[in-house]
Design an enzyme around this catalytic site. Structure first.
Site, PDB file in Angstrom:
ATOM      1  N   GLY A   1       0.785  -1.233   0.000  1.00  0.00           N
ATOM      2  CA  GLY A   1       0.000   0.000   0.000  1.00  0.00           C
ATOM      3  C   GLY A   1       0.812   1.276   0.000  1.00  0.00           C
ATOM      4  O   GLY A   1       1.969   1.321  -0.456  1.00  0.00           O
TER       5      GLY A   1
ATOM      6  N   GLY B   1       0.822  23.310   3.357  1.00  0.00           N
ATOM      7  CA  GLY B   1       0.496  22.339   4.407  1.00  0.00           C
ATOM      8  C   GLY B   1       1.747  21.968   5.185  1.00  0.00           C
ATOM      9  O   GLY B   1       2.693  21.419   4.616  1.00  0.00           O
TER      10      GLY B   1
ATOM     11  N   GLY C   1       1.897  19.928   7.905  1.00  0.00           N
ATOM     12  CA  GLY C   1       1.762  18.712   8.701  1.00  0.00           C
ATOM     13  C   GLY C   1       2.984  17.841   8.442  1.00  0.00           C
ATOM     14  O   GLY C   1       3.969  18.290   7.832  1.00  0.00           O
TER      15      GLY C   1
ATOM     16  N   HIS D   1      24.810   5.683  28.789  1.00  0.00           N
ATOM     17  CA  HIS D   1      25.544   6.917  28.525  1.00  0.00           C
ATOM     18  C   HIS D   1      26.739   6.626  27.641  1.00  0.00           C
ATOM     19  O   HIS D   1      27.411   5.618  27.851  1.00  0.00           O
ATOM     20  CB  HIS D   1      26.032   7.506  29.851  1.00  0.00           C
ATOM     21  CG  HIS D   1      26.889   8.712  29.675  1.00  0.00           C
ATOM     22  ND1 HIS D   1      26.361   9.953  29.390  1.00  0.00           N
ATOM     23  CD2 HIS D   1      28.242   8.878  29.728  1.00  0.00           C
ATOM     24  CE1 HIS D   1      27.351  10.834  29.295  1.00  0.00           C
ATOM     25  NE2 HIS D   1      28.498  10.210  29.485  1.00  0.00           N
TER      26      HIS D   1
HETATM   27  C1  LIG Z   1       4.284  10.831   1.970  1.00  0.00           C
HETATM   28  C2  LIG Z   1       3.825   9.988   3.123  1.00  0.00           C
HETATM   29  C3  LIG Z   1       4.729   9.644   4.101  1.00  0.00           C
HETATM   30  C4  LIG Z   1       4.312   8.874   5.174  1.00  0.00           C
HETATM   31  N1  LIG Z   1       5.225   8.540   6.128  1.00  0.00           N
HETATM   32  C5  LIG Z   1       4.834   7.815   7.196  1.00  0.00           C
HETATM   33  C6  LIG Z   1       5.763   7.453   8.196  1.00  0.00           C
HETATM   34  O1  LIG Z   1       6.947   7.793   8.128  1.00  0.00           O
HETATM   35  N2  LIG Z   1       5.327   6.709   9.238  1.00  0.00           N
HETATM   36  C7  LIG Z   1       4.017   6.325   9.346  1.00  0.00           C
HETATM   37  O2  LIG Z   1       3.671   5.656  10.328  1.00  0.00           O
HETATM   38  N3  LIG Z   1       3.113   6.636   8.404  1.00  0.00           N
HETATM   39  C8  LIG Z   1       3.496   7.371   7.335  1.00  0.00           C
HETATM   40  N4  LIG Z   1       2.581   7.671   6.358  1.00  0.00           N
HETATM   41  C9  LIG Z   1       1.179   7.190   6.514  1.00  0.00           C
HETATM   42  C10 LIG Z   1       1.059   5.732   6.084  1.00  0.00           C
HETATM   43  O3  LIG Z   1       1.515   5.575   4.775  1.00  0.00           O
HETATM   44  C11 LIG Z   1      -0.406   5.291   6.190  1.00  0.00           C
HETATM   45  O4  LIG Z   1      -0.891   5.582   7.472  1.00  0.00           O
HETATM   46  C12 LIG Z   1      -0.545   3.803   5.928  1.00  0.00           C
HETATM   47  O5  LIG Z   1      -0.134   3.497   4.630  1.00  0.00           O
HETATM   48  C13 LIG Z   1      -1.996   3.356   6.138  1.00  0.00           C
HETATM   49  O6  LIG Z   1      -2.110   2.007   5.857  1.00  0.00           O
HETATM   50  P1  LIG Z   1      -3.491   1.370   5.366  1.00  0.00           P
HETATM   51  O7  LIG Z   1      -3.263  -0.090   5.318  1.00  0.00           O
HETATM   52  O8  LIG Z   1      -4.596   1.908   6.176  1.00  0.00           O
HETATM   53  O9  LIG Z   1      -3.736   1.978   3.918  1.00  0.00           O
HETATM   54  P2  LIG Z   1      -2.854   1.954   2.590  1.00  0.00           P
HETATM   55  O10 LIG Z   1      -1.414   1.790   2.876  1.00  0.00           O
HETATM   56  O11 LIG Z   1      -3.263   3.156   1.819  1.00  0.00           O
HETATM   57  O12 LIG Z   1      -3.331   0.638   1.847  1.00  0.00           O
HETATM   58  C14 LIG Z   1      -4.596   0.515   1.303  1.00  0.00           C
HETATM   59  C15 LIG Z   1      -4.527  -0.507   0.196  1.00  0.00           C
HETATM   60  O13 LIG Z   1      -5.831  -0.800  -0.235  1.00  0.00           O
HETATM   61  C16 LIG Z   1      -5.846  -0.950  -1.637  1.00  0.00           C
HETATM   62  N5  LIG Z   1      -7.216  -0.711  -2.092  1.00  0.00           N
HETATM   63  C17 LIG Z   1      -7.922   0.443  -1.984  1.00  0.00           C
HETATM   64  N6  LIG Z   1      -9.174   0.261  -2.465  1.00  0.00           N
HETATM   65  C18 LIG Z   1      -9.233  -1.027  -2.882  1.00  0.00           C
HETATM   66  C19 LIG Z   1     -10.255  -1.820  -3.470  1.00  0.00           C
HETATM   67  N7  LIG Z   1     -11.479  -1.316  -3.724  1.00  0.00           N
HETATM   68  N8  LIG Z   1      -9.967  -3.097  -3.782  1.00  0.00           N
HETATM   69  C20 LIG Z   1      -8.756  -3.631  -3.526  1.00  0.00           C
HETATM   70  N9  LIG Z   1      -7.776  -2.929  -2.964  1.00  0.00           N
HETATM   71  C21 LIG Z   1      -8.000  -1.649  -2.636  1.00  0.00           C
HETATM   72  C22 LIG Z   1      -4.828   0.087  -2.113  1.00  0.00           C
HETATM   73  O14 LIG Z   1      -4.345  -0.234  -3.395  1.00  0.00           O
HETATM   74  C23 LIG Z   1      -3.761  -0.007  -1.029  1.00  0.00           C
HETATM   75  O15 LIG Z   1      -2.774  -0.946  -1.363  1.00  0.00           O
HETATM   76  C24 LIG Z   1       2.958   8.429   5.261  1.00  0.00           C
HETATM   77  C25 LIG Z   1       2.065   8.769   4.255  1.00  0.00           C
HETATM   78  C26 LIG Z   1       2.481   9.526   3.195  1.00  0.00           C
HETATM   79  C27 LIG Z   1       1.483   9.867   2.108  1.00  0.00           C
END
Ligand SMILES: Cc1cc2nc3c(=O)[nH]c(=O)nc-3n(C[C@H](O)[C@H](O)[C@H](O)COP(=O)(O)OP(=O)(O)OC[C@H]3O[C@@H](n4cnc5c(N)ncnc54)[C@H](O)[C@@H]3O)c2cc1C
Length: 457
Positions: A40, A176, A178, A436
């Site tokens: 993801g 942004g 954040g 340390h």
């Molecule tokens: C630039 C950036 C940097 C980040 N850095 C960090 C970090 O350093 N540390 C941290 O903890 N978090 C970080 N995050 C946040 C982190 O990436 C997300 O919180 C995390 O990926 C969430 O995981 P998830 O499984 O909920 O969703 P996702 O990782 O988004 O996975 C969802 C999956 O579902 C699939 N999907 C969606 N709809 C469908 C469907 N209808 N059918 C089949 N498959 C589907 C997608 O293809 C995807 O693979 C970052 C985010 C970004 C954008």
């Protein structure tokens, strides 16, 4: 019979694939439906590739701009962005193969398709309908833009475009401040780009403790990042050589505009409405502490379920949902125990309540602060900017929150997070014997400072 399972997970990101693994460990037959690549956002567009880029930029910045400080003569240091990108892609690829291996090891059936809920206990995935008494929605989130500003992938980009770019903009406006915005600001600035960072609210990283925001602002300004708070973007125009960003009181020109104003849940068009699953106004799926949605038999984890949009939170929620489905008595997820991490320079790590939040919730608080300037290892790193701040209940001494800004803050926050999980007191963290010279001493000293007992100040 082949399409009957105990659990079907929709979405194979960190939240979804972790849930599937835990379910399988607990003896449940699990299937996972993924429309793109296992791993993801975190693996392909988020945590991993951005931190790989930041590792290169930090090294370049150290050698190019700060080598002499460390007695290193490094003249003519340059970078090869193609190789930086190749290294980023290589790390992602290695981990991606690892996740595929985990699916095989845990006998999880991975279905490559775009799926959606199709009635109670059913997920339609292409030609197939997968049935299970428990379904976990883990479809994640995607970048949002501002009204009237559309991503074109060239001049106006989201983090999805920026992370995969194979070249560097000479100048960039980031909207942004954040976690995503300040991490990219760090990366571009360390690589030598001209960076302007805009934030609509009155401080950078507005979810963090106010003192952390102040320190980050000072550090960013010192690093040459132009920061504007209370800056409202009204629009953006793409021209031949770049983009013009319109603010209420000014116009800014840059080669690229990166919009990092947050993320929207991927919750529409996947059958949630038809199934009667409740979402909030922004579209995040409503869940309880066990990640159960409002419809029995359907759980939701990760970004799509709101809370802190962080990978480790998603994974923890996935484990909780799987254990709940397996009938285990499991602790509910508590957002206040989720560590937050921002990989800017300086880094930020935090957990629990900020001082303001603690007071707003009616706590009388005592606060311990300790500066990195008085920590030997921080000086050895050449990074004396920053501090640790611990917030405790005045009466009971219980640790309510911890906030660290500075080098390695994202590693340091794990200790106060564990103390909070154990419902520990600041005093107990201070009694922990910290090695340390290490950065971890700043946590011990800040904990002692809560009762006025810090030693090295
Ligand atoms: C630039 C950036 C940097 C980040 N850095 C960090 C970090 O350093 N540390 C941290 O903890 N978090 C970080 N995050 C946040 C982190 O990436 C997300 O919180 C995390 O990926 C969430 O995981 P998830 O499984 O909920 O969703 P996702 O990782 O988004 O996975 C969802 C999956 O579902 C699939 N999907 C969606 N709809 C469908 C469907 N209808 N059918 C089949 N498959 C589907 C997608 O293809 C995807 O693979 C970052 C985010 C970004 C954008």
């Amino acid at each position: 019979m082949a399409d009957e399972f105990d659990v079907v997970v929709l979405g194979g990101g960190f939240g979804g694939y972790t849930a599937a693994i835990r379910a399988s460990q607990l003896g449940l037959r699990a299937a996972l439906v993924e429309s793109s690549k296992l791993g993801g956002t975190c693996l392909h567009l988020g945590c991993i590739p951005t931190k790989a880029l930041l590792e290169s930029s930090a090294l370049y910045h150290r050698l190019h701009d700060r080598g002499a400080e460390f007695g290193i003569r490094a003249e003519g240091v340059t970078f090869d962005f193609e190789r930086i990108a190749r290294r980023r892609d290589g790390i992602v690829d290695q981990l991606w193969r690892g996740v595929q291996g985990l699916m095989r090891k845990n006998r999880i059936e991975v279905v490559q398709a775009c799926g959606q809920l199709a009635g109670p206990g059913a997920i339609r995935a292409g030609e197939r309908t997968l049935r299970a008494p428990a379904v976990i929605i883990a479809t994640g989130s995607e970048p949002r833009s501002l009204p009237g500003i559309e991503f074109d992938g060239q001049r106006i980009v989201s983090s999805d475009h920026a992370v995969l770019a194979n070249r560097l903009p000479a100048s960039v406006v980031i909207v942004g401040a954040g976690a995503v915005g300040v991490e990219f600001a760090t990366f571009y600035r360390q690589m030598g780009s001209r960076v302007t960072l805009l934030e609509a609210l009155d401080r950078l990283v507005p979810l963090e403790d106010e003192e952390v925001s102040q320190l980050l602002l000072q550090s960013f300004r010192r690093a040459g990042i132009e920061c504007r708070v209370e800056a409202r973007v009204k629009g953006a125009r793409v021209g031949d050589n770049g983009v013009t960003v319109e603010l209420e009181d000014a116009q800014l020109e840059a080669e690229q505009l990166l919009v990092a104003v947050g993320r929207a849940p991927r919750s529409s068009g996947i059958g949630l409405e038809e199934a009667g699953v409740a979402t909030d106004r922004q579209g995040f799926v409503q869940v309880d502490g066990w990640m159960r949605t409002t419809v029995p038999g359907i759980w939701a984890v990760g970004d799509v379920a709101g809370g802190f949009l962080l990978a480790h939170a998603a994974a923890h929620e996935g484990i909780t949902a799987a254990e709940d489905i397996a009938g285990h008595r499991v602790q509910p997820v508590e957002q206040n125990l989720v560590t937050r991490c921002t990989f800017s320079s300086p880094e930020i790590g935090s957990v629990g309540l900020t001082e303001t939040q603690a007071r707003a919730r009616g706590h009388r608080v005592k606060v311990g602060r300790f500066p990195l300037q008085a920590i030997g290892k921080a000086l050895i790193h050449g990074e004396p900017a920053g501090f640790a701040k611990l917030v405790a209940d005045e009466e009971t001494g219980q640790l309510l929150g911890a906030h660290v800004v500075g080098v390695q803050a994202t590693e340091l926050i794990a200790e106060p997070a564990l103390a909070r999980l154990f419902q520990g007191d600041a005093w107990e963290v201070g009694r922990n014997i910290h090695p340390h010279p290490t950065m971890s001493e700043v946590i011990g000293e800040a904990a002692l400072a809560v009762d006025g007992a810090a030693i090295n100040v």
